[in-house]
Design a protein around this motif. Structure first.
Motif, PDB file in Angstrom:
ATOM      1  N   VAL A 143       0.939  -1.281   0.028  1.00  0.00           N
ATOM      2  CA  VAL A 143      -0.048  -0.102   0.090  1.00  0.00           C
ATOM      3  C   VAL A 143       0.904   1.432   0.006  1.00  0.00           C
TER       4      VAL A 143
ATOM      5  N   ASN B 252      -7.048   2.418   4.763  1.00  0.00           N
ATOM      6  CA  ASN B 252      -5.789   1.624   5.022  1.00  0.00           C
ATOM      7  C   ASN B 252      -6.470   0.552   6.118  1.00  0.00           C
TER       8      ASN B 252
ATOM      9  N   ILE C 120      -8.518  -1.766   4.228  1.00  0.00           N
ATOM     10  CA  ILE C 120      -7.730  -2.643   3.263  1.00  0.00           C
ATOM     11  C   ILE C 120      -7.369  -3.677   4.065  1.00  0.00           C
ATOM     12  N   GLU C 121      -7.009  -3.191   5.227  1.00  0.00           N
ATOM     13  CA  GLU C 121      -6.405  -4.296   6.356  1.00  0.00           C
ATOM     14  C   GLU C 121      -7.664  -5.235   6.731  1.00  0.00           C
TER      15      GLU C 121
ATOM     16  N   LEU D  19      -0.230  -6.253   5.301  1.00  0.00           N
ATOM     17  CA  LEU D  19      -0.269  -4.885   4.541  1.00  0.00           C
ATOM     18  C   LEU D  19       1.287  -4.545   4.596  1.00  0.00           C
TER      19      LEU D  19
ATOM     20  N   ILE E  32       3.268  -1.662   3.923  1.00  0.00           N
ATOM     21  CA  ILE E  32       3.113  -0.034   3.872  1.00  0.00           C
ATOM     22  C   ILE E  32       4.289   0.772   3.558  1.00  0.00           C
TER      23      ILE E  32
ATOM     24  N   SER F 212       5.237   4.805   2.674  1.00  0.00           N
ATOM     25  CA  SER F 212       4.434   6.080   2.492  1.00  0.00           C
ATOM     26  C   SER F 212       5.764   6.828   1.870  1.00  0.00           C
TER      27      SER F 212
ATOM     28  N   LEU G  80      -0.402  -4.315  -5.496  1.00  0.00           N
ATOM     29  CA  LEU G  80      -0.119  -3.161  -5.088  1.00  0.00           C
ATOM     30  C   LEU G  80      -1.617  -2.288  -4.823  1.00  0.00           C
ATOM     31  N   ILE G  81      -1.447  -1.519  -3.964  1.00  0.00           N
ATOM     32  CA  ILE G  81      -2.949  -0.512  -4.086  1.00  0.00           C
ATOM     33  C   ILE G  81      -2.198   0.803  -3.716  1.00  0.00           C
TER      34      ILE G  81
ATOM     35  N   HIS H 284      -2.529   4.905  -3.448  1.00  0.00           N
ATOM     36  CA  HIS H 284      -3.745   5.951  -2.979  1.00  0.00           C
ATOM     37  C   HIS H 284      -3.567   7.034  -4.120  1.00  0.00           C
TER      38      HIS H 284
ATOM     39  N   GLY I 292     -11.724   0.772   0.866  1.00  0.00           N
ATOM     40  CA  GLY I 292     -10.453   0.158   1.128  1.00  0.00           C
ATOM     41  C   GLY I 292     -10.765  -1.427   1.283  1.00  0.00           C
TER      42      GLY I 292
ATOM     43  N   PHE J  67      -9.188  -3.924  -1.707  1.00  0.00           N
ATOM     44  CA  PHE J  67      -8.645  -5.310  -1.587  1.00  0.00           C
ATOM     45  C   PHE J  67      -9.136  -6.569  -1.997  1.00  0.00           C
TER      46      PHE J  67
END
Lengths: 357, 357
Positions: free
Chosen positions: A73, A97, A100-101, A111, A113, A115, A137-138, A140, A314, A318
DNA sequence: CTGAAAGCGCTTACAG
DNA sequence: CTGAAAGCGCTTACAG
């Protein structure tokens, strides 16, 4: 370095097998519930696993199964503004997120993660490296250009959370158009405001472009005049919203009867600046937001806005990624419905009072 | 299922090698900067990598290297209260995670994140599974019992962010004792308040136990009386703090001259309830917090508190874990200094006004 | 039901 | 400088 650890060291399935007096194949089977091991075999393996506190190595499983059970993510951090009141966008991302989780845990995925700061350079490289550690992959909003996404998407399944699908990537987003339409109609038709302005988000944000375009279309359809131009450029932050109002007023321009904001955070800044300048909301100027973040209902007056189902967004991201990973296909373009939330900043009175969700 | 993907499918180092006309060993070497490949070799490999958009498989690298370059991070989510104003603790955790990530990126590591709900059951199992996918684990406050931590720690390097090290696990925390000492001395000695109360955090939190104990010790040393007992049990939330004040007052008990709170969030609730009941802070009752979250400076009056270096805490947690992973050893018990932040809720006037960081 | 063996995609001594 | 081959820790047909 070259010295092998004696005593403990990473335990392997071989250690379990020899302690249990069975083959590694049997250990693997009972651990994964494959086949029909004899009760005794199962018990001996389980005991050995327990006694050794054995946990199978994820990398080895991944290599063998062709599945890491990990999704990456990627999102942008607020950078230096973290402590300056910009935590809302942060929260926005985190709620997604979390969704997603929740989806991931249902399938035993975790996940990974990463940033990215606002002025990090090698973004594509960082994301590429992440890709090697994940099954998909996700991304944002505003992570990569369309071609960047396309390139990434043919090395690994990719879901984007704003914008639109590319031939290879999937997109999940909220129905920005409907949200803006509800806002514009409410303002222009229900309230009869004939003049509207739109404080935009970051110009490189697909969501912002969609909202901006929808604003123009719907305002025209509703027969309302609009104020536009570079003076209306915000950036999703409260400071950006405040700035637009301040510049407009400083330039001696007349404010429209109602101001739509690209997101709630922007509306917060707009309302703050209006208050500073002695303008009353909604009496002098009506203001609306987008997102329905937690503070929206606590603003003065409570903010009329559009709720995005963030956690659900989210979870669905997923789910669709998981489908693509495990079976291929999957809907490449999911649009989630939004909910129009009428409170008081638009000029309505009662609605917000006892409002339930 | 059993059908192999033809066209693209996961690219391997073999594809790169054959396209570049070299062996896989050479590909691996240029990709990792090992040895001294000829310029031409390097270029052919790089071109092939670029043309194919190849990214090496993380699982295979991990298996071969014995290093996943992934650390697991586990924490508890606020659960259902997410939208009810409890976002602060959320933020608290996230700032720490941000620090971990900053540290991790320096070494090419990524974060595998797993949050646990407040009433999830199989916590130990979930964490165990995570352990298999990571080189080490960082556990936030209140994740596992001491024996749970010990058990986990002998399968994988573990850093805890509160409490104390076990024989096998590392701990990184802030200097709670000094923070409480500064608070108590300031209140009891500088201001001369003779009677103090402490609204505690969750009873299963090591940080809370430490603060609570330090409170008693320091109050005694400063010659102040203290109010204690089950009525003073909070839970780190604003609601918990408000509740303590409300119960005390409802029971007709006299409030002490100053109330220390286990964290800022609790102080927020305490001050809110005091205001409801017509008590003035700091005139009638002084109040202090712990953490120095962003809102602390914006409270009325601005909150006197103790700042924890949260992002640094995370960065150091990673660093010490990294040392343990890559070289073994590593300081098992790091204590970070805190900073006493005087604002106005303690009874001081000027300090907070132009306060710089 | 269970074991021996091949294979997942890399890295790295070991020979040339 | 470069290639052939072994090995990392699992899973899973394939034979018994």
């Amino acid at each position: 370095m070259a010295e092998p650890k004696k005593a403990k060291g990473p335990l392997t399935i071989y250690d379990v097998a020899s302690r249990a007096g069975v083959s590694i194949a049997s250990v693997s089977r009972v651990l994964n519930g494959q086949g029909t091991p004899r009760a005794e075999t199962r018990e001996r393996v389980m005991r050995a696993v327990r006694e050794l506190s054995f946990v199978p190595d994820g990398a080895a499983r991944a290599l063998s199964n062709g599945l890491k059970e990990v999704v990456g993510v990627v999102f942008r951090r607020g950078g230096e503004t973290l402590f300056e009141g910009e935590d809302e966008s942060f929260l926005f991302i985190d709620v997604i997120n979390r969704g997603i989780e929740v989806g991931a845990q249902r399938h035993g995925f975790d996940l990974l993660i990463s940033s990215v700061g606002f002025n990090d350079d090698n973004v594509a490289a960082r994301i590429g490296a992440l890709a090697g550690k994940a099954d998909g992959l996700i991304l944002h909003d505003r992570m990569l250009s369309a071609v960047g996404i396309a390139r990434l998407a043919d090395m690994v399944p990719v879901v984007t959370l704003a914008g639109s699908p590319t031939p290879a990537s999937i997109n999940v987003r909220c129905d920005n158009e409907s949200g803006i339409r509800a806002l514009v109609r409410h303002l222009a038709i229900d309230h009869g405001y004939k003049n509207l302005g739109y404080v935009s988000g970051r110009s490189d944000s697909p969501d912002n472009r969609t909202r901006s375009r929808a604003f123009e279309t719907e305002a025209a359809a509703a027969g309302a005049d609009i104020d536009t131009g570079p003076a209306w450029q915000g950036n999703y932050s409260a400071a950006g919203g405040a700035n637009v109002v301040a510049s407009l007023l400083d330039a001696g321009r007349k404010l429209p009867r109602a101001i739509l904001c690209a997101n709630d955070q922007t509306a917060l800044g707009v309302m703050h600046e209006l208050a500073q300048r002695g303008r009353q909301v909604p009496r002098d100027v009506a203001v609306t937001g987008f997102d329905d973040v937690p503070v929206a209902r606590h603003m003065h007056p409570p903010l009329t806005t559009v709720r995005q189902p963030m956690q659900e967004l989210g979870a669905i991201a997923f789910e669709v990624l998981y489908t693509r990973i495990s079976a291929g296909g999957g809907n490449p373009d999911t649009v989630l419905p939004v909910e129009f939330i009428v409170r008081e900043s638009c000029g309505c009175r009662s609605a917000g009072a006892k409002e339930k969700t």
